[in-house]
Design a protein around this motif. Structure first.
Motif, mmCIF file in Angstrom:
data_model
loop_
_atom_site.group_PDB
_atom_site.id
_atom_site.type_symbol
_atom_site.label_atom_id
_atom_site.label_comp_id
_atom_site.label_asym_id
_atom_site.label_seq_id
_atom_site.Cartn_x
_atom_site.Cartn_y
_atom_site.Cartn_z
ATOM 1 N N TYR A 238 0.826 -1.200 0.000
ATOM 2 C CA TYR A 238 0.000 0.000 0.000
ATOM 3 C C TYR A 238 0.867 1.259 0.000
ATOM 4 N N SER A 239 1.896 1.291 0.831
ATOM 5 C CA SER A 239 2.794 2.457 0.913
ATOM 6 C C SER A 239 3.536 2.686 -0.393
ATOM 7 N N GLN A 240 3.990 1.599 -1.004
ATOM 8 C CA GLN A 240 4.684 1.725 -2.286
ATOM 9 C C GLN A 240 3.757 2.288 -3.359
ATOM 10 N N LEU A 241 2.527 1.821 -3.370
ATOM 11 C CA LEU A 241 1.558 2.326 -4.345
ATOM 12 C C LEU A 241 1.254 3.803 -4.087
ATOM 13 N N LEU A 242 1.147 4.167 -2.833
ATOM 14 C CA LEU A 242 0.920 5.568 -2.475
ATOM 15 C C LEU A 242 2.058 6.446 -2.977
ATOM 16 N N ASP A 243 3.290 5.988 -2.801
ATOM 17 C CA ASP A 243 4.451 6.748 -3.277
ATOM 18 C C ASP A 243 4.442 6.878 -4.798
ATOM 19 N N ILE A 244 4.119 5.809 -5.475
ATOM 20 C CA ILE A 244 4.137 5.806 -6.944
ATOM 21 C C ILE A 244 3.020 6.678 -7.519
ATOM 22 N N MET A 245 1.827 6.557 -6.948
ATOM 23 C CA MET A 245 0.656 7.243 -7.510
ATOM 24 C C MET A 245 0.538 8.700 -7.075
ATOM 25 N N ALA A 246 1.105 9.037 -5.946
ATOM 26 C CA ALA A 246 1.110 10.413 -5.431
ATOM 27 C C ALA A 246 -0.279 11.053 -5.487
ATOM 28 N N ASP A 247 -0.425 12.106 -6.281
ATOM 29 C CA ASP A 247 -1.673 12.871 -6.334
ATOM 30 C C ASP A 247 -2.845 12.081 -6.907
ATOM 31 N N GLU A 248 -2.580 11.018 -7.616
ATOM 32 C CA GLU A 248 -3.649 10.222 -8.227
ATOM 33 C C GLU A 248 -4.068 9.036 -7.360
ATOM 34 N N PHE A 249 -3.473 8.933 -6.182
ATOM 35 C CA PHE A 249 -3.719 7.784 -5.320
ATOM 36 C C PHE A 249 -5.177 7.679 -4.882
ATOM 37 N N ALA A 250 -5.753 8.775 -4.402
ATOM 38 C CA ALA A 250 -7.144 8.751 -3.927
ATOM 39 C C ALA A 250 -8.085 8.329 -5.052
ATOM 40 N N GLU A 251 -7.803 8.791 -6.261
ATOM 41 C CA GLU A 251 -8.632 8.408 -7.412
ATOM 42 C C GLU A 251 -8.528 6.904 -7.678
ATOM 43 N N LEU A 252 -7.330 6.357 -7.558
ATOM 44 C CA LEU A 252 -7.131 4.932 -7.748
ATOM 45 C C LEU A 252 -7.925 4.123 -6.720
ATOM 46 N N VAL A 253 -7.869 4.538 -5.472
ATOM 47 C CA VAL A 253 -8.608 3.844 -4.415
ATOM 48 C C VAL A 253 -10.107 3.948 -4.667
ATOM 49 N N ASN A 254 -10.578 5.110 -5.092
ATOM 50 C CA ASN A 254 -12.005 5.257 -5.405
ATOM 51 C C ASN A 254 -12.417 4.355 -6.563
ATOM 52 N N CYS A 255 -11.568 4.237 -7.569
ATOM 53 C CA CYS A 255 -11.861 3.332 -8.686
ATOM 54 C C CYS A 255 -11.913 1.884 -8.203
ATOM 55 N N PHE A 256 -10.965 1.514 -7.329
ATOM 56 C CA PHE A 256 -10.971 0.165 -6.762
ATOM 57 C C PHE A 256 -12.288 -0.100 -6.039
ATOM 58 N N ARG A 257 -12.712 0.859 -5.231
ATOM 59 C CA ARG A 257 -13.963 0.691 -4.479
ATOM 60 C C ARG A 257 -15.168 0.567 -5.421
ATOM 61 N N ASP A 258 -15.261 1.463 -6.382
ATOM 62 C CA ASP A 258 -16.392 1.439 -7.316
ATOM 63 C C ASP A 258 -16.427 0.131 -8.102
ATOM 64 N N ASP A 259 -15.267 -0.269 -8.619
ATOM 65 C CA ASP A 259 -15.192 -1.504 -9.401
ATOM 66 C C ASP A 259 -15.513 -2.721 -8.544
ATOM 67 N N SER A 260 -15.011 -2.731 -7.314
ATOM 68 C CA SER A 260 -15.262 -3.863 -6.418
ATOM 69 C C SER A 260 -16.729 -3.942 -6.023
ATOM 70 N N ASP A 261 -17.344 -2.802 -5.733
ATOM 71 C CA ASP A 261 -18.774 -2.782 -5.402
ATOM 72 C C ASP A 261 -19.589 -3.396 -6.535
ATOM 73 N N GLN A 262 -19.311 -2.951 -7.745
ATOM 74 C CA GLN A 262 -20.042 -3.453 -8.909
ATOM 75 C C GLN A 262 -19.749 -4.941 -9.131
ATOM 76 N N ALA A 263 -18.493 -5.333 -9.008
ATOM 77 C CA ALA A 263 -18.113 -6.727 -9.229
ATOM 78 C C ALA A 263 -18.805 -7.651 -8.232
ATOM 79 N N LEU A 264 -18.870 -7.251 -6.983
ATOM 80 C CA LEU A 264 -19.495 -8.107 -5.978
ATOM 81 C C LEU A 264 -20.995 -8.244 -6.211
ATOM 82 N N ARG A 265 -21.643 -7.179 -6.655
ATOM 83 C CA ARG A 265 -23.078 -7.283 -6.999
ATOM 84 C C ARG A 265 -23.273 -8.254 -8.160
ATOM 85 N N LEU A 266 -22.445 -8.096 -9.188
ATOM 86 C CA LEU A 266 -22.547 -8.974 -10.355
ATOM 87 C C LEU A 266 -22.204 -10.423 -10.014
#
Length: 118
Positions: free
Chosen positions: A14-42
């Protein structure tokens, strides 16, 4: 003595990804959440319909995205459910869906406590 369950997120990954993604990190986590929510429903819908091919496709994607953020136990549950496409064990698939959903809830809780808005 109470034994605490291991963290649902590997903090080093998680820390390594945070360092790599920097300003785009929160967006990546939000995409993970949105995609996971949809995937679990499906997933639940496709397991109920006994559509093992669709379950396999969804789990493959979910496994990859979970590993990316360090949710390795969640990825393992997705891998176990991905096997449904080969074994078609309905009862086992339903168990794995529940385990996956429970682990995702743990991941969500961890993310809520650790994600800093960028």
């Amino acid at each position: 003595m109470t034994i605490m369950p291991s963290s649902p997120i590997d903090e080093e990954t998680y820390s390594q990804l945070l360092d790599i993604m920097a300003d785009e990190f929160a967006e990546l986590v939000n995409c993970f959440r949105d995609d996971s929510d949809q995937a679990l429903r499906l997933l639940q819908q496709h397991v109920n319909a006994e559509d093992s091919a669709a379950v396999g496709i969804i789990c493959h994607k979910l496994k990859s995205s979970s590993k990316l953020i360090g949710a390795f136990k969640m990825a393992e549950f997705a891998r176990l459910l991905e096997d449904y496409k080969d074994d078609n064990d309905q009862q086992l698939a339903e168990t794995h869906v529940q385990q996956l959903c429970d682990e995702y809830a743990r991941v969500q809780e961890w993310l809520d406590a650790h994600v800093v808005a960028c």
